[in-house]
Design a protein around this motif. Structure first.
Motif, PDB file in Angstrom:
ATOM      1  N   GLN A 298       0.879  -1.001   0.013  1.00  0.00           N
ATOM      2  CA  GLN A 298      -0.030  -0.115  -0.176  1.00  0.00           C
ATOM      3  C   GLN A 298       0.598   1.386  -0.148  1.00  0.00           C
ATOM      4  O   GLN A 298       2.198   0.981   0.357  1.00  0.00           O
ATOM      5  CB  GLN A 298      -0.764   0.087   1.114  1.00  0.00           C
ATOM      6  N   GLU A 299       0.540   2.309  -0.440  1.00  0.00           N
ATOM      7  CA  GLU A 299       1.062   3.324  -0.581  1.00  0.00           C
ATOM      8  C   GLU A 299      -0.029   4.398   0.179  1.00  0.00           C
ATOM      9  O   GLU A 299      -1.262   4.986  -0.710  1.00  0.00           O
ATOM     10  CB  GLU A 299       2.086   3.896  -1.376  1.00  0.00           C
ATOM     11  N   ALA A 300       0.299   5.121   0.593  1.00  0.00           N
ATOM     12  CA  ALA A 300      -0.720   6.465   1.470  1.00  0.00           C
ATOM     13  C   ALA A 300      -0.373   7.860   0.347  1.00  0.00           C
ATOM     14  O   ALA A 300       0.283   7.987  -0.760  1.00  0.00           O
ATOM     15  CB  ALA A 300      -0.095   7.323   3.015  1.00  0.00           C
ATOM     16  N   HIS A 301      -1.645   8.488  -0.352  1.00  0.00           N
ATOM     17  CA  HIS A 301      -2.079   9.567  -1.161  1.00  0.00           C
ATOM     18  C   HIS A 301      -1.325  10.737  -0.269  1.00  0.00           C
ATOM     19  O   HIS A 301      -2.494  11.411  -0.870  1.00  0.00           O
ATOM     20  CB  HIS A 301      -3.120   8.953  -1.993  1.00  0.00           C
ATOM     21  N   THR A 302      -1.693  10.941   0.860  1.00  0.00           N
ATOM     22  CA  THR A 302      -1.292  12.659   1.699  1.00  0.00           C
ATOM     23  C   THR A 302       0.140  12.464   1.800  1.00  0.00           C
ATOM     24  O   THR A 302       0.783  11.304   3.015  1.00  0.00           O
ATOM     25  CB  THR A 302      -2.413  12.513   2.495  1.00  0.00           C
ATOM     26  N   ILE A 303       0.451  13.485   2.396  1.00  0.00           N
ATOM     27  CA  ILE A 303       1.723  13.190   3.436  1.00  0.00           C
ATOM     28  C   ILE A 303       1.726  13.587   4.749  1.00  0.00           C
ATOM     29  O   ILE A 303       0.721  14.174   5.796  1.00  0.00           O
ATOM     30  CB  ILE A 303       3.133  14.704   2.939  1.00  0.00           C
ATOM     31  N   ASP A 304       2.229  12.795   5.397  1.00  0.00           N
ATOM     32  CA  ASP A 304       2.244  12.528   6.604  1.00  0.00           C
ATOM     33  C   ASP A 304       2.344  14.240   7.561  1.00  0.00           C
ATOM     34  O   ASP A 304       3.295  14.869   7.873  1.00  0.00           O
ATOM     35  CB  ASP A 304       3.068  11.872   7.778  1.00  0.00           C
ATOM     36  N   ALA A 305       1.008  14.064   8.813  1.00  0.00           N
ATOM     37  CA  ALA A 305       1.297  15.303   8.793  1.00  0.00           C
ATOM     38  C   ALA A 305       2.177  15.712  10.032  1.00  0.00           C
ATOM     39  O   ALA A 305       2.794  16.785  10.149  1.00  0.00           O
ATOM     40  CB  ALA A 305      -0.072  15.478   9.619  1.00  0.00           C
ATOM     41  N   VAL A 306       2.995  14.723  10.515  1.00  0.00           N
ATOM     42  CA  VAL A 306       3.648  15.228  11.337  1.00  0.00           C
ATOM     43  C   VAL A 306       5.295  14.611  11.272  1.00  0.00           C
ATOM     44  O   VAL A 306       6.061  15.530  11.649  1.00  0.00           O
ATOM     45  CB  VAL A 306       3.576  14.002  13.332  1.00  0.00           C
ATOM     46  N   THR A 307       5.458  13.848  10.843  1.00  0.00           N
ATOM     47  CA  THR A 307       6.969  13.580   9.953  1.00  0.00           C
ATOM     48  C   THR A 307       7.254  14.489   8.185  1.00  0.00           C
ATOM     49  O   THR A 307       8.017  14.958   8.267  1.00  0.00           O
ATOM     50  CB  THR A 307       7.025  12.300   9.469  1.00  0.00           C
ATOM     51  N   ARG A 308       5.955  14.822   7.773  1.00  0.00           N
ATOM     52  CA  ARG A 308       6.098  15.177   6.368  1.00  0.00           C
ATOM     53  C   ARG A 308       6.925  14.824   5.575  1.00  0.00           C
ATOM     54  O   ARG A 308       7.672  14.756   4.802  1.00  0.00           O
ATOM     55  CB  ARG A 308       6.952  16.946   6.963  1.00  0.00           C
ATOM     56  N   THR A 309       6.691  13.558   5.727  1.00  0.00           N
ATOM     57  CA  THR A 309       7.051  12.401   4.496  1.00  0.00           C
ATOM     58  C   THR A 309       5.434  11.179   3.721  1.00  0.00           C
ATOM     59  O   THR A 309       4.964  11.646   4.598  1.00  0.00           O
ATOM     60  CB  THR A 309       7.707  11.402   5.801  1.00  0.00           C
ATOM     61  N   ARG A 310       6.271  10.644   3.022  1.00  0.00           N
ATOM     62  CA  ARG A 310       5.434  10.577   1.884  1.00  0.00           C
ATOM     63  C   ARG A 310       5.355   8.751   2.441  1.00  0.00           C
ATOM     64  O   ARG A 310       6.575   7.889   2.769  1.00  0.00           O
ATOM     65  CB  ARG A 310       5.588  10.009   0.693  1.00  0.00           C
ATOM     66  N   ILE A 311       4.651   7.963   3.625  1.00  0.00           N
ATOM     67  CA  ILE A 311       4.717   6.569   3.831  1.00  0.00           C
ATOM     68  C   ILE A 311       4.594   5.530   3.050  1.00  0.00           C
ATOM     69  O   ILE A 311       3.062   5.731   2.016  1.00  0.00           O
ATOM     70  CB  ILE A 311       3.381   6.265   4.655  1.00  0.00           C
ATOM     71  N   VAL A 312       5.033   4.606   2.474  1.00  0.00           N
ATOM     72  CA  VAL A 312       5.571   3.304   1.802  1.00  0.00           C
ATOM     73  C   VAL A 312       4.591   2.003   2.870  1.00  0.00           C
ATOM     74  O   VAL A 312       5.594   1.990   4.258  1.00  0.00           O
ATOM     75  CB  VAL A 312       6.025   3.405   0.576  1.00  0.00           C
ATOM     76  N   ARG A 313       3.875   1.196   2.771  1.00  0.00           N
ATOM     77  CA  ARG A 313       3.592   0.044   3.410  1.00  0.00           C
ATOM     78  C   ARG A 313       3.965  -1.086   2.483  1.00  0.00           C
ATOM     79  O   ARG A 313       3.364  -1.678   1.745  1.00  0.00           O
ATOM     80  CB  ARG A 313       2.072  -0.165   3.840  1.00  0.00           C
ATOM     81  N   LEU A 314       4.575  -2.092   3.682  1.00  0.00           N
ATOM     82  CA  LEU A 314       5.169  -3.397   2.963  1.00  0.00           C
ATOM     83  C   LEU A 314       4.818  -4.173   3.885  1.00  0.00           C
ATOM     84  O   LEU A 314       4.812  -4.463   4.551  1.00  0.00           O
ATOM     85  CB  LEU A 314       6.829  -2.918   2.837  1.00  0.00           C
ATOM     86  N   GLU A 315       4.792  -5.722   3.407  1.00  0.00           N
ATOM     87  CA  GLU A 315       4.502  -6.579   4.123  1.00  0.00           C
ATOM     88  C   GLU A 315       5.343  -7.376   4.098  1.00  0.00           C
ATOM     89  O   GLU A 315       6.761  -8.063   3.139  1.00  0.00           O
ATOM     90  CB  GLU A 315       3.164  -7.404   2.640  1.00  0.00           C
ATOM     91  N   LEU A 316       5.335  -8.236   5.207  1.00  0.00           N
ATOM     92  CA  LEU A 316       7.415  -8.598   5.749  1.00  0.00           C
ATOM     93  C   LEU A 316       6.822 -10.379   6.175  1.00  0.00           C
ATOM     94  O   LEU A 316       6.223 -10.125   7.400  1.00  0.00           O
ATOM     95  CB  LEU A 316       7.803  -7.873   6.501  1.00  0.00           C
ATOM     96  N   ASP A 317       7.085 -11.007   5.785  1.00  0.00           N
ATOM     97  CA  ASP A 317       7.507 -12.596   6.771  1.00  0.00           C
ATOM     98  C   ASP A 317       8.012 -12.682   7.685  1.00  0.00           C
ATOM     99  O   ASP A 317       8.773 -12.911   7.563  1.00  0.00           O
ATOM    100  CB  ASP A 317       6.995 -13.737   5.053  1.00  0.00           C
ATOM    101  N   ASN A 318       6.916 -13.689   8.497  1.00  0.00           N
ATOM    102  CA  ASN A 318       8.089 -13.720  10.175  1.00  0.00           C
ATOM    103  C   ASN A 318       8.105 -14.695  10.058  1.00  0.00           C
ATOM    104  O   ASN A 318       6.978 -14.983  11.427  1.00  0.00           O
ATOM    105  CB  ASN A 318       7.765 -12.110  10.714  1.00  0.00           C
ATOM    106  N   PRO A 319       7.811 -16.018   9.422  1.00  0.00           N
ATOM    107  CA  PRO A 319       7.451 -17.279  10.104  1.00  0.00           C
ATOM    108  C   PRO A 319       8.243 -17.855  11.550  1.00  0.00           C
ATOM    109  O   PRO A 319       7.701 -18.632  12.160  1.00  0.00           O
ATOM    110  CB  PRO A 319       7.564 -18.388   9.168  1.00  0.00           C
ATOM    111  N   GLU A 320       9.099 -17.131  11.784  1.00  0.00           N
ATOM    112  CA  GLU A 320      10.242 -17.627  12.657  1.00  0.00           C
ATOM    113  C   GLU A 320      10.417 -16.593  13.866  1.00  0.00           C
ATOM    114  O   GLU A 320      11.075 -16.620  14.862  1.00  0.00           O
ATOM    115  CB  GLU A 320      10.928 -17.755  11.934  1.00  0.00           C
ATOM    116  N   ASP A 321       8.648 -15.921  13.544  1.00  0.00           N
ATOM    117  CA  ASP A 321       9.113 -14.801  14.788  1.00  0.00           C
ATOM    118  C   ASP A 321      10.047 -14.003  14.752  1.00  0.00           C
ATOM    119  O   ASP A 321      10.785 -14.041  16.304  1.00  0.00           O
ATOM    120  CB  ASP A 321       8.461 -15.447  16.423  1.00  0.00           C
ATOM    121  N   ARG A 322      11.399 -13.703  14.177  1.00  0.00           N
ATOM    122  CA  ARG A 322      12.899 -12.993  14.705  1.00  0.00           C
ATOM    123  C   ARG A 322      11.819 -11.506  14.158  1.00  0.00           C
ATOM    124  O   ARG A 322      13.454 -10.943  15.223  1.00  0.00           O
ATOM    125  CB  ARG A 322      13.529 -12.906  13.019  1.00  0.00           C
TER     126      ARG A 322
END
Length: 416
Positions: A298-322
């Motif tokens: 996913q990718e946000a279509h607005t700029i974060d009001a606090v950090t003034r950055t563009r947020i990109v969301r990624l999915e991370l597999d974590n089967p070993e609970d590392r």
């Protein structure tokens, strides 16, 4: 006596000696000669002045030629001085590195700081729907629970009233439904049905499940007002910020559950970043010395009001609970240029006195000269350039030292 002396004096004046008269004439003749000579000199003066001016003209021409020669010599000196001669020892001490320009497709990375978060689609906040008092807790922090497992038991006057309403509505509905609509009539049948459905819906809204509601149907008097919140998903207990006997308000989180087999990584890119990230694009995630691969979801279509950055969301597999939520991450988005490009390290670029970007080209072994270039895209730690050709050797590291050596001559490296 006096008259005699005066007469003698006057007579002396009128009767001048011949020598005196001759001297006077000679003086007059010499004056005339000088005047004539002066006229001749005046007539000849034009030639003398022409000769004088001609001499000066020759001198000026000579000086101009000399001056021109000095300028050429001076320019020639600048041309020579526009290069830096650096011997092998200086090159080694200054850490100068030279590389050959190649036109090629470039693999590069774009960095963004990030943070690991729970997956919002597989995590769950457990909270009371009405103001309640905590009676008992059934799980501990970090414990892995399964769906339906008891988490915390509470008491609420509002829930007690809803349970009582259900207990009253259920027998009535059971009796009327047994008689049937044709016997009791439509109105009485519909009223009884609506009452039991409303009582049941209220209990479900307060957090009770079917088993809890089924227990209210049993005969006998039970403890009204008590109810238990259960896990809605499988996961680990991430938070349990409450104590037994504490009064909590509706909506106040008591337990946070999260399935950590898949986490979110939120990367923060600069607001003016124009990189295009397609869903499913891969990125390298480095967390606490470990490296994993995440995919853009996913990718946000607005700029974060606090950090003034563009947020990109990624999915991370974590089967070993590392990995765990709250950890900071370094995210590197992977790219490759579509066409071959000429690119140099940022360390190879220097600003000239006129503000133009300059790269130092190796004209001969140990000889470096500045060449102005135009900049293109920023490609990770490289910069695309225009103005040079493939095969030329440039100073890839130590350009500042080369610029300093050229500047020692007291001139602009660009010959401006």
């Amino acid at each position: 006596m006096k008259k005699t002396l005066i007469s003698v004096f006057v007579l002396t004046l009128f009767i001048a000696p011949p020598s005196l008269v001759q001297a006077e004439e000679d003086a007059h003749n010499e004056a005339g000669h000088d005047h004539a000579a002066g006229g001749d000199n005046h007539r000849e003066g034009t030639g003398e002045e022409d000769e004088y001016e001609g001499g000066h003209a020759e001198e000026r021409e000579h000086e101009e030629e000399e001056g021109h020669g000095h300028e050429e010599e001076s320019d020639g000196g600048h041309e020579e001085a526009a290069t830096a001669s650096i011997n092998a020892k200086q090159k080694e001490l200054a850490g100068i590195e030279v590389a050959t320009l190649e036109s090629k497709r470039v693999d590069y990375e774009i960095y963004a700081p990030g943070e690991l978060l729970t997956n919002g689609y597989t995590s769950y906040h457990v909270s009371p729907r009405v103001a309640s008092v905590v009676l008992r807790r059934h799980v501990e922090l970090g414990e892995h629970v399964t769906k339906g497992q008891q988490l915390v038991t509470l008491f609420s006057e509002t829930v007690a009233q809803a349970q009582a309403d259900y207990r009253k509505a259920f027998p009535e509905w059971e009796r009327i439904s047994g008689l049937g609509r044709s016997v009791v009539g439509d109105q009485r049948f519909n009223t009884a049905k609506a009452n039991i459905e409303a009582a049941r819906a209220t209990l479900l809204a307060y957090g009770l499940n079917d088993d809890d509601i089924g227990a209210l149907k049993a005969s006998g008097v039970g403890s009204l007002g008590e109810y238990t919140l259960r896990a809605r998903v499988d996961g680990a207990v991430l938070t349990d910020e409450f104590e037994q006997g504490q009064r909590v308000e509706a909506g106040q989180p008591l337990v946070t559950l999260a399935n950590e087999s898949e986490l979110w990584v939120e990367a923060h890119l600069p607001a003016n970043s124009d990189i295009v990230l397609k869903q499913g694009a891969e990125a390298e995630v480095r967390v606490a010395g470990r490296v994993a691969v995440a995919t853009v979801s996913q990718e946000a279509h607005t700029i974060d009001a606090v950090t003034r950055t563009r947020i990109v969301r990624l999915e991370l597999d974590n089967p070993e609970d590392r990995f765990h939520p709250g950890m900071f991450a370094d995210v590197y988005f992977l790219f490759k240029t579509r066409e071959p490009v000429l690119a140099v390290p940022e360390s190879a670029l220097m600003r000239g006195a006129d503000g133009d970007w300059t790269v130092y080209v190796e004209a001969a072994e140990g000889e470096y000269e500045p060449v102005e270039v135009k900049l293109g895209r920023s490609i990770g730690g490289l910069r695309e350039i225009f103005g040079l050709t493939a095969g030329q050797r440039i100073v890839s590291r130590g350009a500042f030292f080369v610029a300093s050596e050229i500047a020692k001559g007291g001139f602009d490296p660009h010959n401006h």
